[in-house]
Design an enzyme around this catalytic site. Structure first.
Site, PDB file in Angstrom:
ATOM      1  N   ARG A  43      -2.342  21.974  10.574  1.00 43.59           N
ATOM      2  CA  ARG A  43      -2.398  21.238   9.302  1.00 43.59           C
ATOM      3  C   ARG A  43      -3.717  21.592   8.619  1.00 43.59           C
ATOM      4  NH1 ARG A  43      -4.397  16.323   7.252  1.00 43.59           N
ATOM      5  NH2 ARG A  43      -2.944  15.192   5.898  1.00 43.59           N
ATOM      6  N   SER A 112       8.650  14.129   7.836  1.00 41.26           N
ATOM      7  CA  SER A 112       7.937  12.862   7.675  1.00 41.26           C
ATOM      8  C   SER A 112       8.855  11.870   6.977  1.00 41.26           C
ATOM      9  CB  SER A 112       6.675  13.063   6.830  1.00 41.26           C
ATOM     10  OG  SER A 112       5.730  13.851   7.511  1.00 41.26           O
ATOM     11  N   LYS A 142      -5.126   9.139   6.532  1.00 33.69           N
ATOM     12  CA  LYS A 142      -4.410   8.638   5.351  1.00 33.69           C
ATOM     13  C   LYS A 142      -4.573   7.118   5.285  1.00 33.69           C
ATOM     14  CE  LYS A 142      -0.950  12.315   5.049  1.00 33.69           C
ATOM     15  NZ  LYS A 142       0.496  12.640   4.931  1.00 33.69           N
TER      16      LYS A 142
END
Length: 214
Positions: A43, A112, A142
């Site tokens: 990521r 997701s 997040k």
């Protein structure tokens, strides 16, 4: 490349952290793999295309040495270019059916689904091999993410029959309720890669998962 079996997905899902120099990142991922991680997601929201391609290929080679799988976050083209074992897509990162077709049957497709079971059902219908729910706990990555209830994991196991991944604020100290609720995969960034001993932390996660499935 061996064909991955989605029903066998269980344990630590190591998600690479951002803002780390390539050499340091490879060392950290190597430590996680040495500790038993067998699923890694690359990521990277900041590097340019050339840098991401180079690092993805290096991670692919590293994972192969440990007989581990590498998935790419949010970039189907990169996953195909480096012959990764799959891709993980968010809601705005591409059509799941098109990704399933491009990947073929031998690679993994993750999706997701946040806190939305209907979205998870649609993802499985489109060909997702596993679905991810989160944030299950407050997340440093997040912080504004909607919290996902643990009931989603029980429902996924009962109704969708694909592996469910928990993500968001997971630590070795709060992971057990997730596993008890039916989570198959624990996606971890900070608690793994900021640990003083990454290999030992990875091994601790793998022990928890093994004990929970016993």
């Amino acid at each position: 490349m061996a064909e991955p079996a989605s029903h066998g997905l269980r344990g630590l899902y190591a998600i690479t952290p951002g803002g780390v120099a390539p050499s340091a990142l490879l060392a950290r991922v190597g430590a996680a793999l040495a500790g038993g991680a067998r699923l890694v997601q690359y990521r990277d929201k900041d590097a340019d295309a050339v840098q991401r391609g180079e690092l993805a290929r290096a991670l692919r080679s590293l994972c192969k040495r440990f007989d581990a799988l590498l998935l790419i976050n949010d970039d189907l083209a990169l996953a195909l270019a480096v012959n990764a074992d799959g891709v993980h897509l968010g809601a705005a990162d591409g059509d799941l059916r098109a990704a399933r077709q491009a990947l073929g049957p031998g690679r993994l497709l993750g999706a997701s689904c946040y806190a939305d079971f209907a979205q998870a059902r649609a993802a499985v219908s489109a060909g997702a091999d596993y679905v991810a729910f989160g944030a299950v706990y407050p997340s440093l990555t997040k912080p504004q993410a909607v919290r996902a209830p643990l009931s989603l994991f029980r429902r996924c196991r009962a109704e969708l029959r694909v592996p469910a991944c928990a993500i968001g604020g997971i630590t070795v100290d709060n992971a057990l309720p997730l596993l008890a609720s039916g989570a198959d995969l624990l996606a971890v960034i900070t608690d793994l890669f900021e640990a003083a001993d990454i290999a030992s932390r990875a091994a601790a996660y793998q022990r928890l998962c093994k004990e929970a499935s016993a």
